[in-house]
Design an enzyme around this catalytic site. Structure first.
Site: not given
Lengths: 339, 339, 339
Positions: C239-241, C259
């Site tokens: 996923a993102h980050n 994250s």
């Protein structure tokens, strides 16, 4: 592009604390903010970063009261997070603004394209396809015969949409998504299986987002339906004849089996599995990795495989962590009773 | 196309109750049946729909005895579900009947294509590839060098087949499937890993169906083998050197690790994980989300992560649901014993 | 190509037992070895196969002492497995050695390609893309604007890389992988959700391998980072980050939420789910199908959903298998106490 704090405050309908002429050309996280960028502060947990950030401008909530000195210009708005999200979106729109029809795409003579449509290289647009105004079809996408796509929708590279499906307005479909492949239907025939042809379709309503490499099967008969506002993450599997209620959110790698009907405004964690032919109520929340084997009522919060009530699951699991201790205590009790 | 009940009854070798001249042009579910459509009734649970359906024709089992009035013409056959599935299939064949070689495809000069092959736009057919009669290769598909594909097989858009693989006759491979990517093999080298080259291949026998975005890795050496009649759903992972026995059915998002051998006629639920180097017997059934950490004998039915015998799992899980109650009862017993 | 045992021994810096002039033209597993092939023996469990194999040459560890007769020529090396892996790799390099720029690819005028780059048919190389020397871009791949790819990297067919990403040197990215699609970020707005634009990117460092149909989302702001030496299997969701530490290995169908920061040299089993915003230590090992709901310290070995210490999990699970027995024993104890 560069904007001054003043220009941004006007767009966001905000007020300024500090130098209105300071200018920015990018967005940043407050804890990583560099000069020339704009950031935001919404969660009070992040407040200490305001006093050290190098971001030139920070968007904050209207009623925010700083407790120390800081260097940034503040823009005060009703909701700092939403204001920042709007800026992000505007920035993004400028960046992905593709247009024009590539002469390396293959577009059937019977397809009808709206105004200001983008079709990238090596895309294939089948017979009788309709595409609405301002829709973007990225390279290497396949749109099967008779499929209709609405307005302002973005179909990223390599998406495969089989024939006879309907996609709404303002949808975003990420790379590698497959829509309208056959449902998994086979009738036993002795030791073998006979394929059950899947002649239904998929209907995706407006404002739906679908993450990369997700798969949505067509219905055997009738339609697999994704209602408006649904958000689906990456690598999710939606089986034939499923129906998903409005604004339901589904995290990555979840699977929904055939003919199950999901309610509105549900929140479904990652890697959840849902068996077929269920009817799940509105606003049900399902913890990650749960297995749903029966229907749940509106507003239930569930966990486990098979899942049951969330609070009860966690009580059971707390004991599970100490299960060998419980076993020994029962051994001890038996010994004592014998004595 | 329109057909009368009489024409359909002849195709299905059935007999007619009602008006033989009523005509239909589409198929429907009995509970959603509209005039001009044909439906079927096999499961007695759906019988009430017969008395309200607007479908013009309904296929039923030979010995079916209605208990109320209804408007549809009946066609009586040996097995209503299979007869309907045959009709679906015929309808589907007509719909997806693509043919011809697109001049926008790239076909190596050394590739050999059979009669009546379809190759869609922007497909790439590599060196020495062989494709059998009546096989369909949809747009944007990649067939690597030296791969051989049999007859009557359908490869949907965007499938990627690496070099040196073998695909049988009468297979259906859905959009986004990857066949023959490298197995996940790395040898530790201090803190790093050295890649172990994967020079084997994948063999897919006849009558196999593979769901969209599923991945099947090539063997390190030798072959990953999918035997005839296997049905694999979407987003399934088959690792290097796996062998899957005839007519085994695997639901979506399941993963099978390297070198495991699965038996014939197994039924594997969704999101199951199977570790490597196992040998699972024929007809084993695995419940959804189970984790298989050891080999099971022919006919076992298992559940859990790690999985054990199905009935025993469910007994354990019934207690698990009340585990905090058990904990308190043991506390209580200890108190009483002390007294 | 054919090589003699003597030639191979020189390449591998090994010594010969047997006929140095015997020649081979392929590699094989020792248990399936045919004349004219070379195999290896590293695991003592496989030693019996040495005495029956028909492979012409077998690579063994320097100190190996046979206990029976056999027909193969031996090549003795420091580490038989690594030596064989080197041979596999050399064989593989020869096989996949594609080169040249297809005139059916679409390459932006502003893209810059290094020396000896391969670009296959119907690939799309966007504006300002940079591709390093000796990198291979297979057919139907999409490289979005402003993306940079290093040297000696292989991007297999149909990979989709969005704009503004960075891919390192010596990486292998398998078919169907999506890099840089939007992170799953939505802000609630009454019953609806407002999309949070994702304007960050993905950074993939050197020597990373990514399995087929895996998805890696771009950061909201900043970067999703895959550090050097990471190995990711098929159908994994990042996923993102997210940030993944050096040389961490992730098996198929695992998902890492937004994250989260993973340490170095972790080993993560298949179908693991990791929630967002965690910080997992170096060398943590996670058993397959586990659910990680909190951060763990360096070197932890964990299992379960939610996961806890591995040994403790297995003790608990041993009791879980007999939980109905425990329940009955507590019933019995209560009865006795009452008496």
């Amino acid at each position: 592009m560069e904007f001054t704090a003043k220009q941004i405050a006007e767009i966001l309908n905000g007020t300024i604390d500090g130098n209105p002429e300071v200018s920015v050309n990018n967005l940043s996280k407050i804890e990583e903010g560099k000069p020339g960028t704009i950031s935001f502060l919404a969660n009070p947990k992040y407040e200490p970063h305001l006093y050290s950030t190098k971001a030139s401008v920070v968007i904050v909530n209207k009623d925010f009261t700083p407790e120390k000195d800081f260097s940034a210009t503040l823009i005060r708005v009703e909701d700092a997070y939403q204001a920042f999200a709007k800026l992000l979106d505007a920035y993004n729109q400028i960046k992905i603004n593709k247009s024009g029809i590539s002469d390396k795409a293959h577009i059937s003579g019977s397809a009808r394209l709206g105004k200001n449509v983008y079709v990238g290289e090596f895309a294939v647009i089948g017979d009788n396809v309709k595409i609405g105004d301002n829709t973007k079809v990225y390279p290497q996408t396949w749109i099967g015969d008779n499929t209709t796509i609405g307005e302002n929708t973005t179909i990223f590279a390599g998406v495969k949409i089989y024939s006879d499906n309907l996609i709404g307005n303002n949808c975003t479909i990420h790379a590698g998504v497959v829509i309208g492949s056959d449902g998994f239907g086979f009738a036993p025939q002795g030791d073998n299986y006979m394929k059950v042809a899947q002649i239904g379709n998929v209907i995706i309503e407006d404002n739906v987002e679908i993450g990369s490499n997700t798969t949505i099967d067509r219905a055997t008969l009738g339609s697999t339906i994704i209602h408006k506002g649904v958000k689906i993450d990456n690598l999710v599997q939606i089986a034939h004849n499923v129906e998903i209620g409005e604004n339901t959110v589904i995290a990555a790698q979840t699977g929904v089996s055939g003919s199950t009907k999901l309610g509105k405004n549900m929140m479904i964690g990652g890697q959840v599995g849902i068996v077929g032919h269920l009817n799940i109520g509105d606003e049900v929340k399902i913890a990650a990795q749960s297995g749903i084997s029966k229907s749940f009522r509106k507003g239930s919060i569930v966990q486990g495989s098979p899942a049951f009530e969330y609070v009860k699951y966690n009580k059971s699991y707390a004991v599970f962590r100490n299960l060998s201790n419980l076993w020994e205590r029962v051994n001890e009790l038996e010994k004592k009773i014998k004595e």
